[in-house]
Design a protein around this motif. Structure first.
Motif, short mmCIF file in Angstrom:
data_model
loop_
_atom_site.label_atom_id
_atom_site.label_comp_id
_atom_site.label_asym_id
_atom_site.label_seq_id
_atom_site.Cartn_x
_atom_site.Cartn_y
_atom_site.Cartn_z
N ASN A 1 0.93 -1.15 0.09
CA ASN A 1 0.08 0.05 0.04
C ASN A 1 1.04 1.12 0.03
OD1 ASN A 1 1.00 -0.34 2.57
ND2 ASN A 1 -1.00 0.27 3.85
N ARG A 2 2.11 1.08 -0.30
CA ARG A 2 2.83 2.26 -0.23
C ARG A 2 2.44 3.47 -1.40
NH1 ARG A 2 9.62 2.37 -1.38
NH2 ARG A 2 9.76 4.62 -1.16
N GLY A 3 2.29 4.37 -1.05
CA GLY A 3 1.93 5.57 -1.87
C GLY A 3 0.38 5.38 -2.32
N LYS A 4 -0.49 4.59 -1.62
CA LYS A 4 -1.94 4.47 -1.98
C LYS A 4 -2.67 4.74 -0.66
CE LYS A 4 -1.12 0.36 -5.03
NZ LYS A 4 -1.36 -1.22 -5.41
N VAL A 5 -3.80 5.48 -1.28
CA VAL A 5 -4.79 5.65 -0.17
C VAL A 5 -5.55 4.36 0.09
CG1 VAL A 5 -6.79 7.08 0.36
CG2 VAL A 5 -4.89 8.09 -0.90
N VAL A 6 -5.66 3.90 1.20
CA VAL A 6 -6.42 2.68 1.62
C VAL A 6 -7.61 3.00 2.67
CG1 VAL A 6 -4.29 1.10 1.33
CG2 VAL A 6 -4.91 2.09 3.40
N GLY A 7 -8.51 1.98 2.61
CA GLY A 7 -9.59 2.22 3.58
C GLY A 7 -10.77 2.71 2.62
N LYS A 8 -12.02 2.92 3.22
CA LYS A 8 -13.00 3.50 2.60
C LYS A 8 -12.92 4.48 1.75
CE LYS A 8 -16.80 1.41 5.53
NZ LYS A 8 -15.90 0.54 6.39
N LYS A 9 -13.50 4.71 0.65
CA LYS A 9 -13.39 6.08 -0.05
C LYS A 9 -14.47 6.84 0.30
CE LYS A 9 -10.17 4.39 -2.65
NZ LYS A 9 -8.79 4.77 -2.67
N PRO A 10 -14.18 8.24 0.46
CA PRO A 10 -15.38 8.94 0.93
C PRO A 10 -16.41 9.14 0.03
CG PRO A 10 -13.48 10.40 0.51
CD PRO A 10 -13.08 8.88 0.18
N PRO A 11 -17.76 9.71 0.36
CA PRO A 11 -18.57 10.02 -0.50
C PRO A 11 -18.47 11.51 -1.06
CG PRO A 11 -19.45 10.24 1.72
CD PRO A 11 -18.19 9.54 1.60
N LEU A 12 -19.25 11.93 -2.04
CA LEU A 12 -18.87 13.29 -2.25
C LEU A 12 -19.80 14.25 -1.43
CD1 LEU A 12 -19.26 12.86 -6.52
CD2 LEU A 12 -17.13 13.26 -5.24
N THR A 13 -19.25 15.39 -1.12
CA THR A 13 -20.08 16.40 -0.53
C THR A 13 -21.07 17.00 -1.50
OG1 THR A 13 -18.54 18.06 -1.20
CG2 THR A 13 -18.09 16.82 0.89
N PRO A 14 -22.01 17.55 -1.00
CA PRO A 14 -23.08 18.08 -1.83
C PRO A 14 -22.66 19.32 -2.40
CG PRO A 14 -23.76 17.87 0.47
CD PRO A 14 -22.65 17.46 0.51
N GLN B 1 -27.08 11.47 7.01
CA GLN B 1 -26.64 12.65 7.79
C GLN B 1 -27.92 13.77 8.04
OE1 GLN B 1 -23.57 14.28 5.37
NE2 GLN B 1 -21.93 12.74 6.07
N GLN B 2 -28.79 13.80 7.14
CA GLN B 2 -30.00 14.97 7.28
C GLN B 2 -31.08 14.37 8.13
OE1 GLN B 2 -29.78 18.02 5.78
NE2 GLN B 2 -27.61 17.51 5.66
N THR B 3 -31.22 13.17 8.03
CA THR B 3 -32.38 12.57 8.97
C THR B 3 -32.23 11.41 9.88
OG1 THR B 3 -32.66 10.74 7.12
CG2 THR B 3 -33.51 12.79 6.37
N GLY B 4 -31.11 10.89 9.75
CA GLY B 4 -30.60 9.78 10.90
C GLY B 4 -31.65 8.80 10.49
N ASN B 5 -32.08 8.31 9.32
CA ASN B 5 -32.76 7.32 9.09
C ASN B 5 -31.96 6.47 8.26
OD1 ASN B 5 -34.69 5.52 7.84
ND2 ASN B 5 -36.33 6.86 7.65
N LEU B 6 -31.51 5.25 9.02
CA LEU B 6 -30.66 4.37 8.56
C LEU B 6 -31.29 3.35 7.67
CD1 LEU B 6 -27.51 3.60 8.49
CD2 LEU B 6 -28.16 2.04 10.63
N ARG B 7 -32.49 3.09 7.96
CA ARG B 7 -33.30 1.91 7.23
C ARG B 7 -33.50 2.42 5.83
NH1 ARG B 7 -34.82 -2.84 5.64
NH2 ARG B 7 -37.20 -3.03 5.23
N ALA B 8 -33.67 4.01 5.67
CA ALA B 8 -33.89 4.37 4.44
C ALA B 8 -32.63 4.11 3.47
CB ALA B 8 -33.98 6.06 4.45
N ALA B 9 -31.25 4.12 4.16
CA ALA B 9 -29.96 4.29 3.51
C ALA B 9 -30.22 2.80 3.29
CB ALA B 9 -28.93 4.75 4.52
N GLN B 10 -30.43 1.80 4.01
CA GLN B 10 -30.19 0.32 3.77
C GLN B 10 -31.11 0.14 2.47
OE1 GLN B 10 -32.25 -1.95 6.63
NE2 GLN B 10 -31.69 -3.93 5.58
#
Length: 214
Positions: free
Chosen positions: A10-23, A174-183
C-alpha cells in the motif's frame, strides 16, 4: 545474503473506505458537466450518467448494464427505477428501487433525444459507431469519474466508484438519521452492512470526539 525488503503493497496508496462526495462537490461536477454539454456531445451522456449514478446508488456493475427500458417507456422517462442487483441477485430476490429526481429525468430526456435508442438497447454506451452498441465497462466508468474529479480539482486517489454509490445514502442519513432508508437505497439485506458501508458508527464516534476532549 539477505534479500532486500519488499516495499509495502500500500505504499503511496490511499487505503480504506473511499469517502462520498459532498453536496458542494456534487454541485460543482454537475455544473462543469452542464457547461461541457453545450459544446461536447459526450458530456450530455456524462451528465445523465452522473445524475443516475447518484440517484440510484447502484453498483458500477449494475449502473453500466442499465437498459433504456429500465429508465424509460414509450411515454417518457420513469420516475421509479427497479432492478435486480447483479451481485446479490441470487441471495436477495427482492428488487431494488430508486427514484429519479426531476433534474436527473431532464438530463435523461436530453440524452435520449440525441439519437434513437430502442428500449432494449444499453442505456450508457461508448462514443462512435464502433462502441455505440456496447455498454460502458466498469473500467470506462471509473475513467470517466476520474476525469470529472480532475475537472473539479479533486484528487482521484482519494475516491473510487463506491464514492458515487455512498454519496446519496450518506447524505440522507446525515440529514435525517434514517438508517433504514439508507439500507433500502443501497439494497442491503442487513442493516449492519449499511452501518459498515457508510461508516455511520465511525462518523458518530468522531462527532462525539469533537464535543468532548481531555
Amino acid at each position: 545474503m539477505t534479500a532486500p525488503p519488499k516495499p509495502a503493497w500500500n505504499r503511496g496508496k490511499v487505503v480504506g473506505k473511499k469517502p462520498p462526495l459532498t453536496p458542494d462537490e456534487v454541485s460543482l461536477i454537475r455544473l462543469l458537466l452542464r457547461q461541457d454539454s453545450r459544446t461536447q456531445p459526450a458530456a450530455v451522456r456524462d451528465l445523465a450518467l452522473f445524475n443516475v449514478a447518484l440517484d440510484t446508488c447502484f453498483r458500477g456493475s449494475d449502473l453500466v448494464r442499465l437498459r433504456v427500458a429500465d429508465v424509460a417507456t414509450p411515454l417518457g422517462v420513469r420516475e421509479i427505477v427497479e432492478i435486480r442487483q447483479k451481485k446479490t441477485g441470487t441471495r436477495n430476490a427482492r428488487p431494488v428501487q430508486a427514484r429519479l429526481s426531476a433534474v436527473t429525468r431532464e438530463s435523461l430526456r436530453t440524452y435520449l433525444a440525441t439519437e434513437e435508442r430502442p428500449l432494449h438497447s444499453w442505456l450508457f454506451t461508448g462514443q462512435g459507431v464502433r462502441w455505440s452498441h456496447s455498454h460502458l465497462s466498469e473500467s470506462q466508468l471509473w475513467r470517466l469519474f476520474k476525469g470529472w474529479l480532475v475537472r473539479a480539482r479533486l484528487d482521484p486517489a482519494l475516491y473510487g466508484l463506491h464514492s458515487l454509490r455512498r454519496t446519496f445514502p450518506t447524505y440522507i442519513h446525515q440529514q435525517t438519521g434514517n438508517l433504514r432508508a439508507a439500507q433500502l437505497l443501497l439494497g442491503h439485506v442487513s442493516i449492519e452492512s449499511t452501518k459498515e458501508y457508510i461508516g455511520t458508527e465511525q462518523a458518530e464516534a468522531l462527532d462525539i470526539a469533537r464535543k468532548y476532549h481531555l
